[in-house]
Design a protein around this motif. Structure first.
Motif, PDB file in Angstrom:
ATOM      1  N   GLY A  42       0.581  -1.641  -0.428  1.00 13.72           N
ATOM      2  CA  GLY A  42      -0.209   0.025  -0.142  1.00 13.72           C
ATOM      3  C   GLY A  42       1.293   1.324  -0.415  1.00 13.72           C
ATOM      4  O   GLY A  42       0.421   2.569   0.049  1.00 13.72           O
ATOM      5  N   VAL A  43       2.760   0.922  -0.229  1.00 16.10           N
ATOM      6  CA  VAL A  43       3.520   2.441   0.111  1.00 16.10           C
ATOM      7  C   VAL A  43       4.238   2.193  -1.044  1.00 16.10           C
ATOM      8  O   VAL A  43       5.120   0.924  -1.048  1.00 16.10           O
ATOM      9  N   THR A  44       4.523   3.032  -1.601  1.00 17.78           N
ATOM     10  CA  THR A  44       5.594   3.431  -2.200  1.00 17.78           C
ATOM     11  C   THR A  44       6.598   2.551  -1.841  1.00 17.78           C
ATOM     12  O   THR A  44       6.965   3.090  -0.925  1.00 17.78           O
ATOM     13  N   MET A  45       7.544   1.604  -2.596  1.00 15.28           N
ATOM     14  CA  MET A  45       9.442   1.075  -2.191  1.00 15.28           C
ATOM     15  C   MET A  45      10.291   2.764  -3.300  1.00 15.28           C
ATOM     16  O   MET A  45      10.490   2.647  -4.069  1.00 15.28           O
ATOM     17  N   THR A  46      11.078   2.365  -2.533  1.00 20.62           N
ATOM     18  CA  THR A  46      11.924   3.809  -2.287  1.00 20.62           C
ATOM     19  C   THR A  46      13.545   3.070  -3.389  1.00 20.62           C
ATOM     20  O   THR A  46      13.604   3.522  -4.090  1.00 20.62           O
ATOM     21  N   HIS A  47      13.528   2.035  -1.827  1.00 19.86           N
ATOM     22  CA  HIS A  47      14.950   1.412  -2.105  1.00 19.86           C
ATOM     23  C   HIS A  47      14.648  -0.095  -2.331  1.00 19.86           C
ATOM     24  O   HIS A  47      13.968  -0.820  -0.733  1.00 19.86           O
ATOM     25  N   PHE A  48      15.715  -0.942  -2.914  1.00 16.21           N
ATOM     26  CA  PHE A  48      15.560  -2.032  -2.833  1.00 16.21           C
ATOM     27  C   PHE A  48      17.191  -2.506  -2.703  1.00 16.21           C
ATOM     28  O   PHE A  48      17.773  -2.281  -3.257  1.00 16.21           O
ATOM     29  N   TYR A  49      17.540  -3.127  -1.490  1.00 18.54           N
ATOM     30  CA  TYR A  49      18.643  -3.955  -1.060  1.00 18.54           C
ATOM     31  C   TYR A  49      18.512  -5.284  -0.807  1.00 18.54           C
ATOM     32  O   TYR A  49      18.129  -5.694  -0.689  1.00 18.54           O
ATOM     33  N   ALA A  50      19.872  -6.137  -2.219  1.00 20.81           N
ATOM     34  CA  ALA A  50      20.156  -7.588  -1.302  1.00 20.81           C
ATOM     35  C   ALA A  50      20.981  -7.738  -1.837  1.00 20.81           C
ATOM     36  O   ALA A  50      22.421  -7.694  -2.469  1.00 20.81           O
ATOM     37  N   SER A  51      22.136  -8.139  -0.191  1.00 20.38           N
ATOM     38  CA  SER A  51      23.555  -8.695  -0.024  1.00 20.38           C
ATOM     39  C   SER A  51      23.749  -9.692   0.560  1.00 20.38           C
ATOM     40  O   SER A  51      22.571 -10.157   1.049  1.00 20.38           O
ATOM     41  N   ASN A  52      24.570 -10.429   0.212  1.00 25.88           N
ATOM     42  CA  ASN A  52      24.576 -12.055   0.560  1.00 25.88           C
ATOM     43  C   ASN A  52      25.202 -12.098   1.903  1.00 25.88           C
ATOM     44  O   ASN A  52      25.261 -11.047   2.369  1.00 25.88           O
ATOM     45  N   SER A  53      24.060 -13.370   2.481  1.00 22.42           N
ATOM     46  CA  SER A  53      24.087 -13.114   4.113  1.00 22.42           C
ATOM     47  C   SER A  53      25.540 -12.910   4.415  1.00 22.42           C
ATOM     48  O   SER A  53      25.682 -12.896   5.917  1.00 22.42           O
ATOM     49  N   GLY A  54      26.146 -13.071   4.151  1.00 26.08           N
ATOM     50  CA  GLY A  54      28.159 -13.462   4.299  1.00 26.08           C
ATOM     51  C   GLY A  54      28.995 -11.764   4.967  1.00 26.08           C
ATOM     52  O   GLY A  54      29.960 -11.242   5.606  1.00 26.08           O
ATOM     53  N   GLU A  59      24.868  -3.410   0.106  1.00 21.77           N
ATOM     54  CA  GLU A  59      24.844  -3.612  -1.240  1.00 21.77           C
ATOM     55  C   GLU A  59      24.337  -1.984  -1.489  1.00 21.77           C
ATOM     56  O   GLU A  59      23.301  -1.852  -1.399  1.00 21.77           O
ATOM     57  N   GLU A  60      24.622  -1.607  -3.009  1.00 23.48           N
ATOM     58  CA  GLU A  60      23.220  -1.178  -3.500  1.00 23.48           C
ATOM     59  C   GLU A  60      22.591  -0.587  -3.689  1.00 23.48           C
ATOM     60  O   GLU A  60      21.756  -2.165  -3.793  1.00 23.48           O
ATOM     61  N   ASP A  61      21.504   0.335  -3.756  1.00 24.90           N
ATOM     62  CA  ASP A  61      20.406   0.079  -3.938  1.00 24.90           C
ATOM     63  C   ASP A  61      19.962  -0.327  -5.321  1.00 24.90           C
ATOM     64  O   ASP A  61      20.562   0.259  -6.255  1.00 24.90           O
ATOM     65  N   ILE A  62      19.410  -1.191  -5.727  1.00 27.54           N
ATOM     66  CA  ILE A  62      18.819  -2.258  -7.252  1.00 27.54           C
ATOM     67  C   ILE A  62      18.058  -1.127  -7.785  1.00 27.54           C
ATOM     68  O   ILE A  62      18.408  -1.049  -8.671  1.00 27.54           O
ATOM     69  N   LEU A  63      17.313  -0.088  -7.056  1.00 29.66           N
ATOM     70  CA  LEU A  63      15.778   0.359  -7.744  1.00 29.66           C
ATOM     71  C   LEU A  63      16.835   1.544  -8.763  1.00 29.66           C
ATOM     72  O   LEU A  63      16.369   2.179  -9.585  1.00 29.66           O
ATOM     73  N   GLY A  64      18.251   2.020  -7.931  1.00 31.26           N
ATOM     74  CA  GLY A  64      18.565   3.662  -8.736  1.00 31.26           C
ATOM     75  C   GLY A  64      16.991   4.262  -7.903  1.00 31.26           C
ATOM     76  O   GLY A  64      17.718   4.778  -7.161  1.00 31.26           O
ATOM     77  N   SER A  65      17.923   5.096  -9.324  1.00 29.06           N
ATOM     78  CA  SER A  65      16.833   6.489  -9.241  1.00 29.06           C
ATOM     79  C   SER A  65      14.684   5.915  -9.549  1.00 29.06           C
ATOM     80  O   SER A  65      13.882   6.895  -8.946  1.00 29.06           O
TER      81      SER A  65
END
Length: 117
Positions: A42-54, A59-65
Motif C-alpha cells: 500500500g506504500v511505494t518502495m523507494t529503495h531495495f537492497y539484496a546483500s549476500n548474507s555473509g 550493497e547498492e540500492d538496486i532500484l537506483g532512481s
C-alpha cells in the motif's frame, strides 16, 4: 532459394537471441537467481537492497532512481558473482518504514512478496 536463406537467417537470429537472453539470468553454477519482488504494502518502495548474507554491509540500492509503487513488481537477478544463494533483503518505503528480511535463498524461490502488516 530466397525463402531458405530467409529461414536460416531467422533461425540464426532466434538462436542468438535465446543465447543472449539466458546469459544474463543464469550464473556459471547454473542457478537461476532471478526473483520477482512484489510490493503489496500500500506504500511505494523507494529503495531495495539484496546483500549476500555473509556480508556486513548492504550493497547498492538496486532500484537506483526508480521506485516500486504498491501493486507493482520487478524481476531482479540477484547474483553477485560469488555463487552465494542466501541473501538479506532491505526495502525502504516512502513513508520511512524499513523492512529487513534475512537469509532468503534466492536459488530456491522465484518471487518475494512484501505485504501490509
Amino acid at each position: 532459394m530466397l525463402n531458405v536463406l530467409a529461414r536460416r537467417t531467422m533461425v540464426a537470429a532466434l538462436m542468438t537471441a535465446a543465447t543472449l537472453g539466458s546469459m544474463g539470468f543464469q550464473s556459471r553454477d547454473g542457478q537461476d537467481r532471478r526473483v520477482l519482488i512484489i510490493n503489496q504494502t500500500g506504500v511505494t518502495m523507494t529503495h531495495f537492497y539484496a546483500s549476500n548474507s555473509g556480508q556486513d554491509n548492504w550493497e547498492e540500492d538496486i532500484l537506483g532512481s526508480e521506485v516500486l509503487p504498491s501493486g507493482r513488481s520487478i524481476r531482479i537477478n540477484i547474483d553477485d558473482g560469488t555463487g552465494a544463494c542466501v541473501y538479506d533483503f532491505r526495502a525502504r518505503f516512502v513513508d520511512g518504514d524499513v523492512l529487513n528480511r534475512y537469509r532468503i535463498n534466492v536459488c530456491e524461490i522465484t518471487e518475494y512478496r512484501y505485504t501490509a502488516n
